[in-house]
Design a protein around this motif. Structure first.
Motif, PDB file in Angstrom:
ATOM      1  N   ALA A 236       0.818  -1.210   0.000  1.00 10.16           N
ATOM      2  CA  ALA A 236       0.000   0.000   0.000  1.00 10.16           C
ATOM      3  C   ALA A 236       0.854   1.263   0.000  1.00 10.16           C
ATOM      4  CB  ALA A 236      -0.923   0.008   1.212  1.00 10.16           C
ATOM      5  N   GLY A 237       2.163   1.133   0.263  1.00  2.88           N
ATOM      6  CA  GLY A 237       3.042   2.300   0.304  1.00  2.88           C
ATOM      7  C   GLY A 237       4.445   1.939  -0.129  1.00  2.88           C
ATOM      8  N   LEU A 238       5.237   2.950  -0.489  1.00  2.00           N
ATOM      9  CA  LEU A 238       6.591   2.702  -0.989  1.00  2.00           C
ATOM     10  C   LEU A 238       7.487   2.066   0.063  1.00  2.00           C
ATOM     11  CD1 LEU A 238       7.378   5.844  -3.198  1.00  2.00           C
ATOM     12  CD2 LEU A 238       6.564   3.581  -3.891  1.00  2.00           C
ATOM     13  N   SER A 239       7.325   2.438   1.330  1.00  2.00           N
ATOM     14  CA  SER A 239       8.175   1.871   2.380  1.00  2.00           C
ATOM     15  C   SER A 239       7.994   0.360   2.463  1.00  2.00           C
ATOM     16  CB  SER A 239       7.859   2.517   3.733  1.00  2.00           C
ATOM     17  OG  SER A 239       8.172   3.894   3.714  1.00  2.00           O
ATOM     18  N   THR A 240       6.750  -0.099   2.398  1.00  2.00           N
ATOM     19  CA  THR A 240       6.483  -1.535   2.425  1.00  2.00           C
ATOM     20  C   THR A 240       7.021  -2.204   1.174  1.00  2.00           C
ATOM     21  OG1 THR A 240       4.473  -1.143   3.707  1.00  2.00           O
ATOM     22  CG2 THR A 240       4.669  -3.278   2.622  1.00  2.00           C
ATOM     23  N   LEU A 241       6.833  -1.545   0.036  1.00  3.69           N
ATOM     24  CA  LEU A 241       7.306  -2.082  -1.237  1.00  3.69           C
ATOM     25  C   LEU A 241       8.811  -2.347  -1.186  1.00  3.69           C
ATOM     26  CD1 LEU A 241       5.851  -2.588  -3.975  1.00  3.69           C
ATOM     27  CD2 LEU A 241       6.684  -0.344  -4.695  1.00  3.69           C
ATOM     28  N   VAL A 242       9.563  -1.402  -0.651  1.00  6.72           N
ATOM     29  CA  VAL A 242      11.015  -1.524  -0.591  1.00  6.72           C
ATOM     30  C   VAL A 242      11.434  -2.649   0.355  1.00  6.72           C
ATOM     31  CG1 VAL A 242      13.087  -0.335   0.220  1.00  6.72           C
ATOM     32  CG2 VAL A 242      11.508   0.836  -1.312  1.00  6.72           C
ATOM     33  N   GLN A 243      10.704  -2.806   1.452  1.00 11.56           N
ATOM     34  CA  GLN A 243      11.035  -3.893   2.371  1.00 11.56           C
ATOM     35  C   GLN A 243      10.772  -5.259   1.736  1.00 11.56           C
ATOM     36  OE1 GLN A 243      12.761  -3.223   5.079  1.00 11.56           O
ATOM     37  NE2 GLN A 243      12.538  -1.110   4.380  1.00 11.56           N
ATOM     38  N   LEU A 244       9.772  -5.345   0.881  1.00 13.11           N
ATOM     39  CA  LEU A 244       9.522  -6.596   0.162  1.00 13.11           C
ATOM     40  C   LEU A 244      10.660  -6.894  -0.804  1.00 13.11           C
ATOM     41  CD1 LEU A 244       5.710  -6.178  -0.594  1.00 13.11           C
ATOM     42  CD2 LEU A 244       6.753  -7.639   1.145  1.00 13.11           C
ATOM     43  N   VAL A 245      11.186  -5.864  -1.424  1.00 12.54           N
ATOM     44  CA  VAL A 245      12.350  -6.035  -2.295  1.00 12.54           C
ATOM     45  C   VAL A 245      13.541  -6.536  -1.481  1.00 12.54           C
ATOM     46  CG1 VAL A 245      14.027  -4.840  -3.767  1.00 12.54           C
ATOM     47  CG2 VAL A 245      11.589  -4.300  -3.960  1.00 12.54           C
ATOM     48  N   ALA A 246      13.772  -5.936  -0.329  1.00 13.97           N
ATOM     49  CA  ALA A 246      14.886  -6.342   0.525  1.00 13.97           C
ATOM     50  C   ALA A 246      14.745  -7.791   0.963  1.00 13.97           C
ATOM     51  CB  ALA A 246      14.956  -5.432   1.757  1.00 13.97           C
ATOM     52  N   GLY A 247      13.495  -8.272   1.038  1.00 14.93           N
ATOM     53  CA  GLY A 247      13.253  -9.649   1.426  1.00 14.93           C
ATOM     54  C   GLY A 247      13.381 -10.640   0.290  1.00 14.93           C
ATOM     55  N   GLY A 248      13.773 -10.148  -0.885  1.00 16.05           N
ATOM     56  CA  GLY A 248      14.022 -11.042  -2.000  1.00 16.05           C
ATOM     57  C   GLY A 248      12.812 -11.408  -2.817  1.00 16.05           C
ATOM     58  N   LEU A 249      11.705 -10.645  -2.680  1.00  7.80           N
ATOM     59  CA  LEU A 249      10.480 -11.005  -3.392  1.00  7.80           C
ATOM     60  C   LEU A 249      10.405 -10.439  -4.808  1.00  7.80           C
ATOM     61  CD1 LEU A 249       7.744 -10.748  -0.609  1.00  7.80           C
ATOM     62  CD2 LEU A 249       9.123 -12.698  -1.315  1.00  7.80           C
ATOM     63  N   GLY A 250      11.344  -9.571  -5.172  1.00  3.50           N
ATOM     64  CA  GLY A 250      11.315  -9.008  -6.508  1.00  3.50           C
ATOM     65  C   GLY A 250      12.054  -7.684  -6.561  1.00  3.50           C
ATOM     66  N   VAL A 251      11.798  -6.917  -7.623  1.00  2.00           N
ATOM     67  CA  VAL A 251      12.393  -5.590  -7.785  1.00  2.00           C
ATOM     68  C   VAL A 251      11.258  -4.579  -7.898  1.00  2.00           C
ATOM     69  CG1 VAL A 251      14.376  -6.587  -8.988  1.00  2.00           C
ATOM     70  CG2 VAL A 251      12.455  -5.675 -10.324  1.00  2.00           C
ATOM     71  N   THR A 252      11.591  -3.295  -7.808  1.00  4.07           N
ATOM     72  CA  THR A 252      10.565  -2.273  -7.981  1.00  4.07           C
ATOM     73  C   THR A 252      11.154  -1.024  -8.595  1.00  4.07           C
ATOM     74  OG1 THR A 252       8.653  -1.246  -6.900  1.00  4.07           O
ATOM     75  CG2 THR A 252      10.763  -1.082  -5.744  1.00  4.07           C
TER      76      THR A 252
END
Length: 321
Positions: A236-252
């Motif tokens: 729902a927000g960029l901060s969460t999106l970036v943490q998902l990237v850090a967790g190895g789920l993809g790129v953004t």
């Protein structure tokens, strides 16, 4: 009673009568209501009676112990408050026209702009326009545009073009999108990433309703990404999106103004930049076409452009969007 007052129906209630009635409706006590609006109690009672005569309805039931609103009074109290609020807004608008950068300015901002640009906006207002009462509302684009059209908001700070009839855009700057990845990704640290790389990458995007999502999808389509390529939408927000990237789920994809703030929090992230011409977005102020304060808003846009020259963006020269 209706027949006896038909001749009074052409009478218009005065603002002082409406103000007196609204106060009585709020406090249900003549003395308290009179004190609240700086009126004597006999004058207040007389104003309410005059309003009842002008409207031809009984608004208040007076007893020895308390004041009650009649059914008609309950309904009309709401209308009276709306009228008084509208008059207050009219006076604020007139004051703003007489003295620019004073009074209330209701600024709507999208979530993918607010955390990164508001410090610059607020600093400019505090230093240059101290008499301006800036009220910030963070909402998604559709809600902001609706609020602007309805008069709930005065000015918007968001990504354009909107393509909305009756809305004029004052461009501020263009900024590049940056690819954000987990550290160790083969594209990490590169400054010559081709757009074609977006065709097959596992892309994380914001939820529906965010204009940044639509912009990212447009960029991917331009790069030749097929509809079947994996796109994971869970943030729902960029901060969460970036943490998902850090967790190895993809790129953004992040707008350049957001990169330092969002990636500095996590050592597991790295970035890459696209080869020219990089995918970009344009950020602008938007106002109602023909707004009474348009000259003030245009001056505000010019001041913002200067204040944003220190950001990693390409400031426009005020050309039409």
């Amino acid at each position: 009673m209706a027949h006896g007052n038909q001749g009074n129906r052409h009478k218009q209630p005065s603002l002082s009568q409406l103000r007196a009635f609204a106060a009585v409706a709020e406090y249900l006590h003549f003395r308290d209501a009179a004190a609240a609006i700086g009126m004597s109690q006999p004058a207040l009672s007389g104003a309410v009676s005059a309003l009842e005569e002008a409207l031809g309805v009984q608004l208040i039931e007076r007893t020895t112990r308390k004041v009650l609103l009649s059914p008609a009074g309950e309904r009309l109290a709401v209308r009276a408050r709306v009228v008084l609020d509208a008059v207050g807004e009219l006076m604020e608008e007139a004051e703003a026209v007489r003295a620019p950068f004073t009074g209330v300015l209701r600024l709507g901002v999208i979530p993918t702009v607010a955390p990164y640009l508001l410090p610059t906006v607020l600093r400019l207002v505090q230093e240059r326009y101290p008499a301006l009462d800036l009220q910030v509302h963070e909402e998604q684009t559709a809600s902001l545009v609706e609020g602007l059209g309805a008069g709930r908001l005065d000015l918007l700070l968001l990504a354009v073009p909107l393509g909305v009839h009756g809305v004029s855009e004052l461009p501020l700057f263009d900024e590049d999108f940056v690819l954000v990845m987990e550290r160790g990704h083969p594209l990490g640290g590169r400054t010559d990433i081709p757009r074609l790389a977006l065709r097959e990458l596992p892309l994380l995007l914001l939820d529906e309703g965010h204009c940044l999502r639509d912009q990212a999808l447009d960029i991917c389509r331009e790069a030749g990404r097929t509809e079947g390529a994996p796109v994971t939408t869970t943030a729902a927000g960029l901060s969460t999106l970036v943490q998902l990237v850090a967790g190895g789920l993809g790129v953004t994809l992040l707008p350049r103004t957001a990169v330092n703030i969002e990636t500095a929090r996590n050592d597991a992230l790295t970035t890459g930049y696209f080869t020219d011409p990089a995918p970009t977005r344009r950020v602008a102020l938007a106002m109602r076409t023909g707004a009474a304060r348009h000259e003030e808003f245009e001056e505000f846009a010019a001041a913002l452009r200067e204040a944003m020259r220190s950001l990693p963006v390409r400031v426009t020269e005020g050309d039409p969007a």
